[in-house]
Design an enzyme around this catalytic site. Structure first.
Site, PDB file in Angstrom:
ATOM      1  N   SER A  47      45.036  51.765  33.563  1.00 23.00           N
ATOM      2  CA  SER A  47      43.835  52.452  32.814  1.00 23.00           C
ATOM      3  C   SER A  47      44.108  52.272  31.314  1.00 23.00           C
ATOM      4  O   SER A  47      43.248  52.352  30.668  1.00 23.00           O
ATOM      5  CB  SER A  47      43.625  53.624  33.615  1.00 23.00           C
ATOM      6  N   LYS A  94      43.322  63.256  44.113  1.00 23.33           N
ATOM      7  CA  LYS A  94      41.882  62.939  44.113  1.00 23.33           C
ATOM      8  C   LYS A  94      40.941  64.120  44.924  1.00 23.33           C
ATOM      9  O   LYS A  94      39.881  64.330  44.448  1.00 23.33           O
ATOM     10  CB  LYS A  94      41.419  61.628  44.638  1.00 23.33           C
ATOM     11  N   ASN A 115      37.603  60.673  41.219  1.00 26.05           N
ATOM     12  CA  ASN A 115      38.556  59.712  40.466  1.00 26.05           C
ATOM     13  C   ASN A 115      38.298  60.201  38.920  1.00 26.05           C
ATOM     14  O   ASN A 115      39.109  59.661  38.281  1.00 26.05           O
ATOM     15  CB  ASN A 115      38.428  58.214  40.765  1.00 26.05           C
ATOM     16  N   ASP A 130      34.878  55.016  41.791  1.00 24.70           N
ATOM     17  CA  ASP A 130      35.150  53.806  42.639  1.00 24.70           C
ATOM     18  C   ASP A 130      34.069  53.406  43.438  1.00 24.70           C
ATOM     19  O   ASP A 130      33.773  52.367  43.687  1.00 24.70           O
ATOM     20  CB  ASP A 130      36.235  54.442  43.625  1.00 24.70           C
ATOM     21  N   GLY A 156      41.370  54.506  55.342  1.00 23.90           N
ATOM     22  CA  GLY A 156      41.863  55.415  54.704  1.00 23.90           C
ATOM     23  C   GLY A 156      41.054  55.800  53.425  1.00 23.90           C
ATOM     24  O   GLY A 156      39.774  55.787  53.407  1.00 23.90           O
ATOM     25  N   GLY A 157      41.691  56.464  52.264  1.00 22.49           N
ATOM     26  CA  GLY A 157      40.996  56.996  51.153  1.00 22.49           C
ATOM     27  C   GLY A 157      39.981  55.937  50.499  1.00 22.49           C
ATOM     28  O   GLY A 157      38.730  56.256  50.225  1.00 22.49           O
ATOM     29  N   TYR A 244      44.640  44.528  44.140  1.00 19.99           N
ATOM     30  CA  TYR A 244      44.195  43.775  43.095  1.00 19.99           C
ATOM     31  C   TYR A 244      45.868  43.165  42.367  1.00 19.99           C
ATOM     32  O   TYR A 244      45.704  42.272  41.480  1.00 19.99           O
ATOM     33  CB  TYR A 244      43.656  44.251  41.810  1.00 19.99           C
ATOM     34  N   GLY A 265      39.991  41.924  43.731  1.00 27.50           N
ATOM     35  CA  GLY A 265      40.299  43.355  43.656  1.00 27.50           C
ATOM     36  C   GLY A 265      40.167  43.844  41.958  1.00 27.50           C
ATOM     37  O   GLY A 265      39.755  44.874  41.760  1.00 27.50           O
TER      38      GLY A 265
END
Ligand code: ATR
Length: 293
Positions: A47, A94, A115, A130, A156-157, A244, A265
């Site tokens: 980021s 998160k 996020n 996201d 999952g998440g 990714y 990704g």
């Protein structure tokens, strides 16, 4: 005052080069808006290389730094002290940031995952980029009804944001997961169908979109593995990979070879980053910045 060490004398030290080129330490002053990312671990995050060059390109007096955070409660105190303007949130926080937020969007409520946090009128607001970052490369196709049925691998998440986004846009979803229990829970919540990974062959050639949300194929131990080898591609599907690193997983290579349209990704990573940038600054991400993730 701060310091750096060229040979990284201790974990987390910045090099002189990144301190000056990425974080522009000589340009920061008491008016600089502070943004960042909280997580644990946080050193691997991409980021800062999205946001800092973006700020520089639009001459926005701001900096974006990683915060290694154990206690979310302690971080919110620090955020008040430093008058932090907003921050990204990664694993494992998160969910745990949510009690500290004054407002959340519908997506955060549905997915149970936040996020991005921004300070708005002295209140913390939680959003989930996201969700929209995932939709960005395919929303035209959904609008044209070219995507009506989707297979989502994983429960999952990351899968939660994907399944909710598709469900909210009228796409019929079937979730395939290693553990049937996790698939069932998410499917019941989102009115989706579910099955085991072993039954993937039953769904070959029946869907318009396949989304791979597990960490299988990711760099490290899981690199080179295929999460769903029994799923056969006809070549007509759009195959969307959330991993990714590496840029092209085995799963994506197989889809490409079969002639499928692929979405890597990195695209979602960049899209969700651009949306964060907009939430932080109020400006579009400058298209002329070339981010090499
Ligand atoms: P994330 O937040 O990245 O989605 P997560 O919540 O830990 O991470 O979810 C990981 C997902 O990858 C789950 O769907 C998990 O399957 P289980 O629910 O059965 O645990 C899936 N997963 C992880 N390792 C896997 C493997 N080796 N083979 C198949 N699926 C795997």
């Amino acid at each position: 005052m701060s310091f750096c060490s060229d040979s990284q004398a201790a974990p987390g030290h910045l090099s002189a080069q990144s301190m000056s080129e990425l974080y522009r330490s000589d340009k920061l002053d008491d008016k600089t808006h502070i943004f960042g990312i909280i997580g644990n671990p946080v050193s691997h995050t991409s980021s800062p290389i999205i946001h800092n060059p973006g700020f520089e390109a639009i001459r926005y007096n701001a900096v974006y730094v990683p915060f290694l955070v154990d206690s979310v409660r302690a971080f919110f105190k620090l955020a008040e002290m430093l008058q932090i303007h907003g921050f990204s949130v990664t694993v494992p926080h998160k969910r745990s940031v949510q009690p500290y937020l004054g407002r959340i969007t519908r997506e955060v409520k549905q997915i149970g995952s936040c996020n991005t946090v921004v300070r708005i009128q002295n209140m913390w607001k939680g959003i989930n980029t996201d969700y929209y970052g995932f939709l960005a490369p395919i929303d035209d196709l959904i609008a044209k009804e070219d995507i009506r049925n989707a297979l989502v691998i994983g429960a999952g998440g990351a899968s939660r944001a994907v399944v909710w986004a598709l469900h909210n846009h009228g796409v019929k979803v079937t979730i395939l997961n290693r553990s049937i229990e996790h698939a069932r829970t998410l499917a019941n919540e989102t009115m989706s169908a579910y099955d085991t990974l072993e039954n993937a062959h039953l769904y070959s050639e029946t869907v318009d979109l396949v989304v791979q949300t597990t960490n299988v194929g990711m760099g490290g131990e899981l690199e080179g593995q295929d999460p769903c080898p029994s799923l056969h591609f006809s070549g007509m599907e759009i195959v969307y990979e959330l991993v990714y690193k590496p840029e092209e997983t085995e799963f994506l290579k197989r889809a490409k070879k079969a002639g499928c349209t692929i979405i890597a990704g990195k695209q979602m990573l960049m899209e969700q980053g651009k949306l964060q940038f907009e939430a932080f600054t109020g400006y579009h991400y400058p298209h002329w910045v070339n981010v090499s993730l």
